[in-house]
Every structure is written in C-alpha cells, then in structure tokens.
Design a protein around this motif. Structure first.
Motif, PDB file in Angstrom:
ATOM      1  N   SER A  31       0.827  -1.214   0.000  1.00 54.49           N
ATOM      2  CA  SER A  31       0.000   0.000   0.000  1.00 54.49           C
ATOM      3  C   SER A  31       0.856   1.257   0.000  1.00 54.49           C
ATOM      4  N   VAL A  32       1.913   1.260   0.790  1.00 56.67           N
ATOM      5  CA  VAL A  32       2.808   2.417   0.840  1.00 56.67           C
ATOM      6  C   VAL A  32       3.497   2.615  -0.506  1.00 56.67           C
ATOM      7  N   VAL A  33       3.981   1.532  -1.107  1.00 57.62           N
ATOM      8  CA  VAL A  33       4.641   1.621  -2.416  1.00 57.62           C
ATOM      9  C   VAL A  33       3.660   2.127  -3.471  1.00 57.62           C
ATOM     10  N   ALA A  34       2.451   1.595  -3.491  1.00 60.54           N
ATOM     11  CA  ALA A  34       1.442   2.043  -4.463  1.00 60.54           C
ATOM     12  C   ALA A  34       1.112   3.519  -4.265  1.00 60.54           C
ATOM     13  N   GLY A  35       0.995   3.954  -3.038  1.00 57.27           N
ATOM     14  CA  GLY A  35       0.728   5.369  -2.772  1.00 57.27           C
ATOM     15  C   GLY A  35       1.847   6.269  -3.252  1.00 57.27           C
ATOM     16  N   LEU A  36       3.090   5.876  -3.014  1.00 51.66           N
ATOM     17  CA  LEU A  36       4.231   6.675  -3.461  1.00 51.66           C
ATOM     18  C   LEU A  36       4.312   6.732  -4.985  1.00 51.66           C
ATOM     19  N   VAL A  37       4.033   5.615  -5.655  1.00 52.22           N
ATOM     20  CA  VAL A  37       4.051   5.590  -7.123  1.00 52.22           C
ATOM     21  C   VAL A  37       2.972   6.513  -7.685  1.00 52.22           C
ATOM     22  N   LEU A  38       1.766   6.434  -7.141  1.00 46.95           N
ATOM     23  CA  LEU A  38       0.685   7.305  -7.614  1.00 46.95           C
ATOM     24  C   LEU A  38       0.997   8.776  -7.369  1.00 46.95           C
ATOM     25  N   TYR A  39       1.608   9.091  -6.230  1.00 48.19           N
ATOM     26  CA  TYR A  39       1.990  10.473  -5.950  1.00 48.19           C
ATOM     27  C   TYR A  39       3.034  10.955  -6.953  1.00 48.19           C
ATOM     28  N   ALA A  40       4.021  10.128  -7.266  1.00 43.53           N
ATOM     29  CA  ALA A  40       5.063  10.515  -8.223  1.00 43.53           C
ATOM     30  C   ALA A  40       4.473  10.702  -9.616  1.00 43.53           C
ATOM     31  N   LEU A  41       3.556   9.846 -10.017  1.00 47.00           N
ATOM     32  CA  LEU A  41       2.939   9.979 -11.340  1.00 47.00           C
ATOM     33  C   LEU A  41       2.062  11.212 -11.441  1.00 47.00           C
ATOM     34  N   SER A  42       1.417  11.592 -10.360  1.00 50.13           N
ATOM     35  CA  SER A  42       0.542  12.764 -10.412  1.00 50.13           C
ATOM     36  C   SER A  42       1.326  14.045 -10.669  1.00 50.13           C
ATOM     37  N   GLN A  43       2.598  14.052 -10.354  1.00 50.87           N
ATOM     38  CA  GLN A  43       3.434  15.226 -10.595  1.00 50.87           C
ATOM     39  C   GLN A  43       3.789  15.373 -12.069  1.00 50.87           C
ATOM     40  N   ASN A  44       3.613  14.320 -12.867  1.00 53.41           N
ATOM     41  CA  ASN A  44       4.021  14.337 -14.263  1.00 53.41           C
ATOM     42  C   ASN A  44       2.863  14.300 -15.241  1.00 53.41           C
ATOM     43  N   ILE A  45       1.664  14.544 -14.787  1.00 60.25           N
ATOM     44  CA  ILE A  45       0.500  14.502 -15.660  1.00 60.25           C
ATOM     45  C   ILE A  45       0.285  15.880 -16.280  1.00 60.25           C
ATOM     46  N   ASP A  46       0.108  15.905 -17.608  1.00 64.14           N
ATOM     47  CA  ASP A  46      -0.234  17.135 -18.316  1.00 64.14           C
ATOM     48  C   ASP A  46      -1.696  17.030 -18.739  1.00 64.14           C
ATOM     49  N   LEU A  47      -2.542  17.901 -18.230  1.00 63.35           N
ATOM     50  CA  LEU A  47      -3.947  17.895 -18.608  1.00 63.35           C
ATOM     51  C   LEU A  47      -4.154  18.784 -19.822  1.00 63.35           C
ATOM     52  N   PHE A  48      -5.045  18.372 -20.740  1.00 65.67           N
ATOM     53  CA  PHE A  48      -5.302  19.142 -21.957  1.00 65.67           C
ATOM     54  C   PHE A  48      -6.415  20.155 -21.705  1.00 65.67           C
ATOM     55  N   PHE A  49      -6.169  21.405 -22.111  1.00 65.72           N
ATOM     56  CA  PHE A  49      -7.139  22.488 -21.991  1.00 65.72           C
ATOM     57  C   PHE A  49      -7.247  23.227 -23.310  1.00 65.72           C
ATOM     58  N   LYS A  50      -8.403  23.844 -23.529  1.00 63.26           N
ATOM     59  CA  LYS A  50      -8.588  24.812 -24.609  1.00 63.26           C
ATOM     60  C   LYS A  50      -8.520  26.195 -23.953  1.00 63.26           C
ATOM     61  N   PRO A  51      -8.244  27.256 -24.723  1.00 64.04           N
ATOM     62  CA  PRO A  51      -8.166  28.588 -24.115  1.00 64.04           C
ATOM     63  C   PRO A  51      -9.416  28.983 -23.322  1.00 64.04           C
ATOM     64  N   SER A  52     -10.594  28.651 -23.812  1.00 64.20           N
ATOM     65  CA  SER A  52     -11.814  29.005 -23.073  1.00 64.20           C
ATOM     66  C   SER A  52     -11.903  28.239 -21.755  1.00 64.20           C
ATOM     67  N   GLU A  53     -11.341  27.023 -21.710  1.00 65.31           N
ATOM     68  CA  GLU A  53     -11.367  26.238 -20.478  1.00 65.31           C
ATOM     69  C   GLU A  53     -10.389  26.781 -19.445  1.00 65.31           C
ATOM     70  N   ILE A  54      -9.346  27.457 -19.893  1.00 67.29           N
ATOM     71  CA  ILE A  54      -8.438  28.108 -18.953  1.00 67.29           C
ATOM     72  C   ILE A  54      -9.198  29.232 -18.238  1.00 67.29           C
ATOM     73  N   HIS A  55     -10.023  29.959 -18.976  1.00 67.01           N
ATOM     74  CA  HIS A  55     -10.784  31.071 -18.410  1.00 67.01           C
ATOM     75  C   HIS A  55     -11.973  30.604 -17.570  1.00 67.01           C
ATOM     76  N   GLN A  56     -12.756  29.639 -18.099  1.00 69.25           N
ATOM     77  CA  GLN A  56     -14.036  29.292 -17.485  1.00 69.25           C
ATOM     78  C   GLN A  56     -14.058  27.934 -16.807  1.00 69.25           C
ATOM     79  N   GLY A  57     -13.068  27.101 -17.013  1.00 65.94           N
ATOM     80  CA  GLY A  57     -13.068  25.753 -16.462  1.00 65.94           C
ATOM     81  C   GLY A  57     -13.590  24.755 -17.477  1.00 65.94           C
ATOM     82  N   LYS A  58     -13.337  23.479 -17.206  1.00 61.71           N
ATOM     83  CA  LYS A  58     -13.807  22.410 -18.102  1.00 61.71           C
ATOM     84  C   LYS A  58     -15.331  22.391 -18.116  1.00 61.71           C
ATOM     85  N   GLU A  59     -15.899  22.098 -19.279  1.00 61.65           N
ATOM     86  CA  GLU A  59     -17.346  22.101 -19.430  1.00 61.65           C
ATOM     87  C   GLU A  59     -18.021  21.027 -18.586  1.00 61.65           C
ATOM     88  N   ASP A  60     -17.457  19.819 -18.577  1.00 62.80           N
ATOM     89  CA  ASP A  60     -18.116  18.721 -17.883  1.00 62.80           C
ATOM     90  C   ASP A  60     -17.870  18.703 -16.382  1.00 62.80           C
TER      91      ASP A  60
END
Length: 161
Positions: free
Chosen positions: A20-49
């Motif tokens: 459990s500790v190893v899985a938690g550390l791996v998930l924490y490390a991966l969350s630092q490297n995620i790039d989420l895709f946005f459109k310019p309007s979503e930067i201003h107003q947030g994701k539609e869904d």
C-alpha cells in the motif's frame, strides 16, 4: 491463536501495508508528471463537464489556433509570444473571444504560422499566460488532437494555400 498463525498474520499484514505504501508513493510521483489538456476558453471558465480550472503553476497542454497579428518575436533572442484562441469553424477571431498568451523560448516548428492549429506544453502563470517548454504545430491536414477535432466538428476542412 497459536504462535504460528500469529506469525503468518503479522507477515501478511506487513506485506499488505508495504504494498500500500509503495502504491501510494508511485501514484503520488505519477501525479506530478501529468499534463492535462485544456482549450483557451477552459483556462478562463473551467472544463465544461467537470468545471475544473487550471491552477497557477500547473503543468498543462493547451491547444488552439494562433490569433493572426498576435505573434511577437524578440529581435535579440529566440523568445516569442503569441495568443491562442479556441478552434471554431468558420475560422474567425472576435475581440471578445477568450485567449491565452503563450511565451516560448526556442525554435518554433517550421509549420508554425498565424491561424495555424498548435499544441503547447508548459506551465500556467499569472494572467492567463503559459510559459511553454514545447510547441507542436499541426503536421498535415489530417492531424488534430481529439479534443480539438470534436470542437471543430464536421465543418473542419483543409486550408487552401
């Protein structure tokens, strides 16, 4: 409980807690490297869904069209800044459309030009500014990120040169 069962139970619990500790550390490390895709309007107003907004300092990927007349190059270096707007058909930019300024220090792709669809990777700074670490230009008339293709819909057509 006899000592043998107690020892087995202790070993099993130790292994489960360790996993459990190893899985938690791996998930924490991966969350630092995620790039989420946005459109310019979503930067201003947030994701539609979900209504989720990008946070300052967050690594994001943004895609849109380069606004004509917005490209500004520094004469003494490779620094360039330009504005991105949502991809809409027909391609038209209105003054009220939400835009995001992208600042990049490097060599732009050969296909980069005003009115062109691009995708930039970088971090969000104050005032709807993206400090890009990478800029990708559309490589042919068939390529378009999935999110932008859905936005453009069936009205998307090959540009005439």
């Amino acid at each position: 409980m006899n000592p043998r069962r107690k020892k087995r139970l202790t070993i099993i619990l130790s292994v489960l807690i360790g996993l459990s500790v190893v899985a938690g550390l791996v998930l924490y490390a991966l969350s630092q490297n995620i790039d989420l895709f946005f459109k310019p309007s979503e930067i201003h107003q947030g994701k539609e869904d979900t209504g989720m907004k990008a946070q300052i300092g967050q690594r994001i990927r943004i895609g849109g069209l380069v606004v004509p007349g917005s490209v500004k190059r520094d004469e003494a270096s490779l620094k360039v800044s330009f504005k991105l707007a949502d991809m809409r058909m027909p391609i038209a930019f209105n003054e009220g459309d939400p835009t995001v300024t992208v600042k990049y220090d490097g060599i732009l792709p050969d296909l980069f030009r005003e009115g062109q669809g691009i995708v930039a990777n970088g971090t969000l700074a104050e005032g709807f500014v993206i400090n890009a670490s990478e800029v990708l230009a559309k490589h042919d008339e068939n390529y378009m990120p999935k999110e932008l293709a859905e936005e453009a819909g069936k009205a998307h057509s090959k540009p005439q040169y």
